[in-house]
Design a protein around this motif. Structure first.
Motif: not given
Length: 250
Positions: A35-48, A90-101
């Protein structure tokens, strides 16, 4: 405000929470990245995972110097989570972003509730009555959570080490950092083949600020009341969880 300044500010807050509370601060990293840096949920979890790994390893070194890390038990607990962490990464890359969020919002709420629960100051020492299958199951579940959502899981690892393995609180906090670091690195290794490149121009400053903030957090915890800090942080987490859940449903 520039993105780098936002990254430094958010990293300092995350590190401050980790240092002051010993867990749970990484739950703020993903929402900040999204929400501050504009990452997608998938990219944010990797960066995290990068942020969590670096900060946890730094904190592990500090705790190891005091001699409170139980390396053998922590390594066995962490080993049970290696494969689940890698598979969930690996699974997280295939999940829809609303589910991850939505899943992350649920975990943030769980972390907040866990922080609001009263804790016992001491726990019994490890005994032979602890079932290896139970310890392995707990470690595997924590590894899967780390791999899927990019959180360190300190807010779950510490209670698990206390209740499942019978650690006293200081040993649980120190040993949990070994578990968190191991699971985070395992998940990050598998995500490297499935996720896009990490934006180091933002993740680098974020991580550096988090590491420095963790040291300041330790000093803050020594001066301020731990219970008050924990309640305030839990309130912030509940607000973040509610916001993310609404965002996932809209």
């Amino acid at each position: 405000m520039s993105a780098i300044v936002l990254a430094l500010t958010a990293g300092a807050v995350v590190g401050l929470a980790l240092g002051a509370l010993g867990g749970g601060g990484s739950v703020l990293a993903v929402p900040a990245l999204i929400y501050l840096l504009g990452f997608t949920p998938a990219a944010a979890t990797t960066a995290s995972l990068v942020i969590v790994s670096a900060t946890s390893l730094t904190a592990l070194y500090a705790h190891a110097r005091t001699g409170i890390v139980r390396w053998r038990a922590g390594a066995l607990f962490a080993a049970a989570g290696l494969l689940p962490a890698a598979a969930a990464g690996v699974l997280s890359a295939w999940l829809p972003q609303p589910i991850l969020t939505g899943a992350f919002a649920a975990v943030a709420a769980l972390a907040a509730v866990n922080m609001l629960r009263p804790r016992h100051a001491h726990a019994h020492e490890p005994t032979s009555s602890v079932r290896p299958s139970r310890a392995a199951g707990t470690g595997a579940g924590l590894g899967a959570l780390t791999g899927l959502l990019g959180v360190g899981g300190g807010f779950l690892a510490v209670p698990a080490l206390v209740t499942v393995l019978g650690f006293e609180m200081r040993a649980a906090v120190g040993t949990s950092l070994l578990v968190i670091s191991t699971n985070s690195l395992a998940s990050l290794a598998t995500r490297g083949a499935t996720a896009g490149g990490i934006d180091w121009t933002l993740v680098g400053p974020f991580t550096g600020a988090a590491i420095l903030g963790a040291w300041d957090g330790k000093r803050l915890a020594a001066k301020a009341g731990g219970a008050g800090l924990q309640r305030a942080f839990a309130a912030v987490l509940l607000a973040v969880a509610a916001f993310m859940l609404v965002d996932a449903l809209t």
